[in-house]
Design a protein around this motif. Sequence first.
Motif, PDB file in Angstrom:
ATOM      1  N   GLU A   1       0.816  -1.213   0.000  1.00 53.03           N
ATOM      2  CA  GLU A   1       0.000   0.000   0.000  1.00 53.03           C
ATOM      3  C   GLU A   1       0.849   1.262   0.000  1.00 53.03           C
ATOM      4  OE1 GLU A   1      -2.706  -0.147   3.281  1.00 53.03           O
ATOM      5  OE2 GLU A   1      -3.110  -2.291   3.000  1.00 53.03           O
ATOM      6  N   ARG A   2       2.169   1.104   0.152  1.00 54.45           N
ATOM      7  CA  ARG A   2       3.090   2.230   0.276  1.00 54.45           C
ATOM      8  C   ARG A   2       2.672   3.148   1.430  1.00 54.45           C
ATOM      9  NH1 ARG A   2       5.566   3.331  -4.704  1.00 54.45           N
ATOM     10  NH2 ARG A   2       6.671   5.015  -3.625  1.00 54.45           N
ATOM     11  N   ARG A   3       2.172   2.533   2.485  1.00 49.94           N
ATOM     12  CA  ARG A   3       1.796   3.299   3.663  1.00 49.94           C
ATOM     13  C   ARG A   3       3.051   3.916   4.271  1.00 49.94           C
ATOM     14  NH1 ARG A   3      -0.505   0.741   9.278  1.00 49.94           N
ATOM     15  NH2 ARG A   3      -1.245   2.679  10.260  1.00 49.94           N
ATOM     16  N   PRO A   4       3.043   5.207   4.581  1.00 51.79           N
ATOM     17  CA  PRO A   4       4.244   5.855   5.117  1.00 51.79           C
ATOM     18  C   PRO A   4       4.765   5.156   6.364  1.00 51.79           C
ATOM     19  CG  PRO A   4       2.631   7.512   4.500  1.00 51.79           C
ATOM     20  CD  PRO A   4       1.941   6.180   4.397  1.00 51.79           C
ATOM     21  N   PHE A   5       6.070   5.093   6.464  1.00 50.52           N
ATOM     22  CA  PHE A   5       6.698   4.421   7.594  1.00 50.52           C
ATOM     23  C   PHE A   5       6.270   5.040   8.922  1.00 50.52           C
ATOM     24  CE2 PHE A   5      10.314   3.926  10.556  1.00 50.52           C
ATOM     25  CZ  PHE A   5      10.320   2.544  10.641  1.00 50.52           C
ATOM     26  N   GLN A   6       6.080   6.371   8.936  1.00 50.83           N
ATOM     27  CA  GLN A   6       5.688   7.033  10.183  1.00 50.83           C
ATOM     28  C   GLN A   6       4.326   6.548  10.667  1.00 50.83           C
ATOM     29  OE1 GLN A   6       6.924   8.452   7.495  1.00 50.83           O
ATOM     30  NE2 GLN A   6       8.405  10.059   8.002  1.00 50.83           N
ATOM     31  N   TYR A   7       3.420   6.214   9.733  1.00 54.64           N
ATOM     32  CA  TYR A   7       2.132   5.668  10.128  1.00 54.64           C
ATOM     33  C   TYR A   7       2.276   4.223  10.595  1.00 54.64           C
ATOM     34  CZ  TYR A   7      -0.209   9.716   7.966  1.00 54.64           C
ATOM     35  OH  TYR A   7      -0.636  10.987   7.643  1.00 54.64           O
ATOM     36  N   ILE A   8       3.247   3.518  10.061  1.00 59.02           N
ATOM     37  CA  ILE A   8       3.484   2.132  10.465  1.00 59.02           C
ATOM     38  C   ILE A   8       3.883   2.074  11.938  1.00 59.02           C
ATOM     39  CG2 ILE A   8       5.009   0.136  10.175  1.00 59.02           C
ATOM     40  CD1 ILE A   8       3.030   0.363   7.903  1.00 59.02           C
ATOM     41  N   VAL A   9       4.846   2.914  12.321  1.00 60.28           N
ATOM     42  CA  VAL A   9       5.332   2.886  13.705  1.00 60.28           C
ATOM     43  C   VAL A   9       4.550   3.837  14.607  1.00 60.28           C
ATOM     44  CG1 VAL A   9       7.641   2.151  13.065  1.00 60.28           C
ATOM     45  CG2 VAL A   9       7.143   4.591  13.199  1.00 60.28           C
ATOM     46  N   GLY A  10       3.759   4.748  13.999  1.00 58.47           N
ATOM     47  CA  GLY A  10       2.887   5.617  14.785  1.00 58.47           C
ATOM     48  C   GLY A  10       3.529   6.866  15.336  1.00 58.47           C
ATOM     49  N   CYS A  11       4.708   7.239  14.805  1.00 58.18           N
ATOM     50  CA  CYS A  11       5.338   8.448  15.316  1.00 58.18           C
ATOM     51  C   CYS A  11       6.302   9.021  14.290  1.00 58.18           C
ATOM     52  CB  CYS A  11       6.088   8.175  16.620  1.00 58.18           C
ATOM     53  SG  CYS A  11       7.570   7.167  16.421  1.00 58.18           S
TER      54      CYS A  11
ATOM     55  N   GLY B   1       0.061  12.787  -9.078  1.00 56.99           N
ATOM     56  CA  GLY B   1       1.401  12.654  -9.620  1.00 56.99           C
ATOM     57  C   GLY B   1       2.492  12.592  -8.571  1.00 56.99           C
ATOM     58  N   LEU B   2       2.099  12.605  -7.303  1.00 56.07           N
ATOM     59  CA  LEU B   2       3.090  12.593  -6.229  1.00 56.07           C
ATOM     60  C   LEU B   2       3.552  11.181  -5.903  1.00 56.07           C
ATOM     61  CD1 LEU B   2       1.461  15.147  -3.757  1.00 56.07           C
ATOM     62  CD2 LEU B   2       3.302  15.575  -5.389  1.00 56.07           C
ATOM     63  N   GLN B   3       4.612  11.100  -5.150  1.00 59.55           N
ATOM     64  CA  GLN B   3       5.064   9.829  -4.616  1.00 59.55           C
ATOM     65  C   GLN B   3       3.905   9.153  -3.896  1.00 59.55           C
ATOM     66  OE1 GLN B   3       7.574   9.299  -0.853  1.00 59.55           O
ATOM     67  NE2 GLN B   3       9.117   9.465  -2.459  1.00 59.55           N
ATOM     68  N   ALA B   4       3.810   7.833  -4.001  1.00 58.58           N
ATOM     69  CA  ALA B   4       2.663   7.110  -3.443  1.00 58.58           C
ATOM     70  C   ALA B   4       2.481   7.363  -1.960  1.00 58.58           C
ATOM     71  CB  ALA B   4       2.816   5.619  -3.717  1.00 58.58           C
ATOM     72  N   GLU B   5       3.597   7.447  -1.201  1.00 59.83           N
ATOM     73  CA  GLU B   5       3.498   7.690   0.227  1.00 59.83           C
ATOM     74  C   GLU B   5       2.817   9.016   0.533  1.00 59.83           C
ATOM     75  OE1 GLU B   5       6.738   4.647  -0.044  1.00 59.83           O
ATOM     76  OE2 GLU B   5       6.026   6.342  -1.241  1.00 59.83           O
ATOM     77  N   VAL B   6       2.939   9.971  -0.383  1.00 51.28           N
ATOM     78  CA  VAL B   6       2.327  11.285  -0.208  1.00 51.28           C
ATOM     79  C   VAL B   6       0.929  11.315  -0.824  1.00 51.28           C
ATOM     80  CG1 VAL B   6       2.527  13.754  -0.676  1.00 51.28           C
ATOM     81  CG2 VAL B   6       4.584  12.402  -0.210  1.00 51.28           C
ATOM     82  N   GLY B   7       0.815  10.908  -2.066  1.00 48.21           N
ATOM     83  CA  GLY B   7      -0.442  11.016  -2.791  1.00 48.21           C
ATOM     84  C   GLY B   7      -1.554  10.136  -2.244  1.00 48.21           C
ATOM     85  N   ARG B   8      -1.207   8.923  -1.824  1.00 48.91           N
ATOM     86  CA  ARG B   8      -2.243   7.985  -1.359  1.00 48.91           C
ATOM     87  C   ARG B   8      -2.621   8.220   0.096  1.00 48.91           C
ATOM     88  NH1 ARG B   8       0.078   2.136  -3.425  1.00 48.91           N
ATOM     89  NH2 ARG B   8       0.426   2.667  -5.618  1.00 48.91           N
ATOM     90  N   HIS B   9      -1.744   8.842   0.842  1.00 46.85           N
ATOM     91  CA  HIS B   9      -1.949   8.906   2.294  1.00 46.85           C
ATOM     92  C   HIS B   9      -1.940  10.311   2.842  1.00 46.85           C
ATOM     93  CE1 HIS B   9      -1.498   4.505   2.497  1.00 46.85           C
ATOM     94  NE2 HIS B   9      -0.554   4.655   1.603  1.00 46.85           N
TER      95      HIS B   9
END
Length: 300
Positions: free
Chosen positions: A154-164, A292-300
């Motif tokens: 999902e290219r979920r941002p790492f900061q959301y993965i660890v929560g901080c 058109g942004l990086q997936a971590e930015v555009g999707r989340h």
Amino acid sequence: MASNFSTFFFQLPPPPPPLAHARNIAHQIRDRRIHSSLSPPPPPPLLASSPPSQPLPLFLRPPKHTTTVSDLLEWHSWAKSLAASVGSSFEDSDNGPDSSLLCRELNWLMEDVLHGFDPSLMRKAVARDDPDVIISSRADVQELYSLWKQRMEERRPFQYIVGCEHWRDLILCVREGVLIPRPETAIIVDLVGDAISKDEGLREGLWVDLGTGSGAIAIGIAKILGNYGSVIATDLSPVAIQVASFNVEIYSLEDKIEVREGSWLEPLKGVEGKVAGLVSNPPYIPSDGISGLQAEVGRH
């Protein structure tokens, strides 16, 4: 507002091109390690568990889970192979993270999950051919599989993965629905610091952070004010209000920062003529440019 009202309403520059976005995200993640030794004060007793809709970030969770060395190493091997398989494909498609950055994130995830655990104990267990040694962790192994799958698929941002997110000298809790504070956001806090260093009256006054999000700017200003002044942090989003309040509480700044829900200036009723300075860093990416942004930015 009063005639001596000093308005610091900063609008950061327009979003950079996609390559710069990738570099900024990489800088955010690297900053996370730069400040890794600057942990926040222990949360007060009432933060032992957070509200159901505000998941505790990994670094604040108690190590209540147990797993074997073999199961943990099996997950790590699987996760590392996924990261390695990416190569430069994310980078080529939208300037996303490459394998080397993803592998560093994996190591950081391990640090958060096994905070305080001596990695040499795992190596000794492997050397003794004793993979069933039990260790404690802050997340179940099955959750780790799910989290890393979200990061990769999902290219979920790492900061959301660890929560901080590690920002300036702070560790701020973040979650979906609240933007991850960017390194350049610190410029606003620095500008406020310059202003109050030249005018002690501003240091003793009331500051306002409109659209506070995670509460990063409000907390940064409160720390600069020291024993003087106060801050009101506002946001229209109930999720942002909850996250900002959580971060304020972690740093024991409830007497210094008041978090108010509402649209822009509406929550400031009752403080007319009392505000010394006002800052804001609202989202500034045009909607038609998000795809058109990086997936971590555009999707989340």
